[in-house]
Design an enzyme around this catalytic site. Structure first.
Site, short mmCIF file in Angstrom:
data_model
loop_
_atom_site.label_atom_id
_atom_site.label_comp_id
_atom_site.label_asym_id
_atom_site.label_seq_id
_atom_site.Cartn_x
_atom_site.Cartn_y
_atom_site.Cartn_z
N ASP A 54 -6.72 4.91 -2.74
CA ASP A 54 -6.10 5.63 -2.06
C ASP A 54 -6.30 5.24 -0.51
O ASP A 54 -7.37 5.52 -0.20
CB ASP A 54 -6.44 7.05 -2.34
CG ASP A 54 -5.72 8.11 -1.14
OD1 ASP A 54 -5.00 7.62 -0.63
OD2 ASP A 54 -5.87 9.29 -1.89
N VAL A 55 -5.21 4.81 0.02
CA VAL A 55 -5.43 4.36 1.49
C VAL A 55 -5.83 5.29 2.41
O VAL A 55 -5.94 4.84 3.84
CB VAL A 55 -3.96 3.53 1.87
CG1 VAL A 55 -4.00 2.13 1.20
CG2 VAL A 55 -3.10 4.41 1.98
N ASN B 163 1.43 -2.11 2.37
CA ASN B 163 2.66 -1.81 1.60
C ASN B 163 2.48 -0.26 0.95
O ASN B 163 3.73 0.41 1.06
CB ASN B 163 3.28 -2.66 0.64
CG ASN B 163 4.19 -2.15 -0.29
OD1 ASN B 163 5.26 -2.07 0.17
ND2 ASN B 163 3.84 -1.80 -1.45
N SER C 264 1.74 -2.17 -7.16
CA SER C 264 2.04 -2.28 -8.70
C SER C 264 3.44 -2.01 -8.93
O SER C 264 3.86 -2.35 -10.23
CB SER C 264 1.15 -0.91 -9.36
OG SER C 264 1.56 0.16 -8.90
N GLY D 142 -0.40 -0.70 -2.77
CA GLY D 142 0.86 -0.16 -3.38
C GLY D 142 1.50 -1.28 -4.05
O GLY D 142 2.70 -1.48 -4.20
N SER E 208 10.21 -0.23 8.26
CA SER E 208 11.20 0.32 7.51
C SER E 208 12.44 0.45 8.69
O SER E 208 12.15 0.55 9.96
CB SER E 208 11.21 1.65 6.97
OG SER E 208 12.56 2.18 6.63
N ALA F 148 8.69 8.79 11.90
CA ALA F 148 7.98 8.68 13.00
C ALA F 148 6.67 7.60 12.31
O ALA F 148 6.23 6.89 13.27
CB ALA F 148 7.30 10.14 13.04
N TYR G 282 8.41 10.31 7.93
CA TYR G 282 8.71 8.87 7.30
C TYR G 282 9.16 8.06 8.72
O TYR G 282 8.46 7.06 9.05
CB TYR G 282 9.58 8.78 6.28
CG TYR G 282 9.76 7.43 5.72
CD1 TYR G 282 8.65 7.05 4.84
CD2 TYR G 282 10.82 6.54 6.11
CE1 TYR G 282 8.94 5.61 4.26
CE2 TYR G 282 10.91 5.36 5.49
CZ TYR G 282 9.92 4.95 4.60
OH TYR G 282 9.88 3.62 3.96
#
Length: 258
Positions: free
Chosen positions: A71-72, A98, A23, A21, A150, A168, A166
């Site tokens: 795509d992770v 990230n 970019s 991620g 986060s 969790a 998010y």
């Protein structure tokens, strides 16, 4: 006391970093920080054109860069990024996990596919990429893995902010970071997390605009994160300066969770 000059401790010249991620948003900011300290970068994200544009801009800083689609959620994509990085640069020193996504919906209405997408991207993607890069870092007996958690992984949020998947996933990233640090410490691999607070990015901007005053009231520094507030944390955890730091969560939130 002999040993390393402090400037040298933070120097990333010749190091090779993969940033997922990378970019836009926080990934892009961290990529810039590493490039400014001399690192070479592999940026990967689902939209390859955005990566190519970012890679071109970072080349101006003197970094060798590469842009790859990834795509992770897809282990084959991850494997090919790792292989491509090694064939192009010969090594991998740093991984910044990230890539992330969120979904807003009340708990009682959250659909399973949205929950799954967030968990698969934020938590499973972090696991898969760490595993793939670990296969190289373990035999070479060194490496830096930085997982982007986060403040949402540290505590809950009021009912007007609904993104339980998010929260969790980011709590999971923190537990994953600590456990992997314990498992791979014997291989001299440092595994840490950064927990950003509110930074206006493409992903968060709308939520921030809707809740601006409520958020600022809870941030002692009375401002949101800017376009270089994350650079120092990323460089520190990528560099020899953090060689005795592992399993740590570095919170960069203006005091929000203090």
């Amino acid at each position: 006391m002999g040993g390393m000059n402090t400037k040298k401790l933070f120097d990333l010249s010749g190091r090779v970093a993969i940033i997922t991620g990378g970019s836009i948003g926080l990934g892009r900011q961290m990529a810039e920080g590493l490039a400014e300290m001399g690192a070479n970068l592999v940026l990967c994200a689902r939209k390859k054109e955005r990566c190519e544009q970012a890679a071109e801009e970072l080349k101006q800083l003197g970094a060798k860069t590469s842009a790859l689609a990834c795509d992770v959620k897809n282990p084959d994509d991850i494997r090919s990024v790792v292989q491509e990085t090694v064939s192009q640069f010969g090594r991998i020193d740093i991984l910044i996990n990230n890539a992330g996504t969120s979904w807003g919906a009340p708990v009682e209405d959250m659909r399973l596919e949205h929950w799954n997408k967030v968990i698969e991207t934020n938590l499973t993607g972090t696991f898969l990429f760490s595993q793939a890069v670990g296969k190289l870092m373990v035999p070479q007996c060194r490496g830096k893995i930085i997982n982007i958690a986060s403040v949402a992984g540290i505590r809950g949020a009021p009912p007007e902010f609904q993104a339980i998947g998010y929260h969790a996933s980011k709590g999971g990233v923190i537990a994953f970071t600590k456990d992997l640090a314990c498992k791979w410490g014997m291989h001299n691999i440092q595994v840490n997390a950064i927990a950003p607070g509110w930074f206006p990015t493409r992903m968060s901007r709308v939520v921030i605009e809707q809740n601006k005053d409520a958020f600022l009231n809870k941030i002692p520094l009375r401002r949101f994160g800017n376009e270089h507030d994350l650079k120092g944390a990323a460089v520190f955890l990528s560099s020899d300066a953090s060689d005795y730091v592992t399993g740590h969560v570095l919170v960069v939130d203006g005091g929000q969770t203090a």
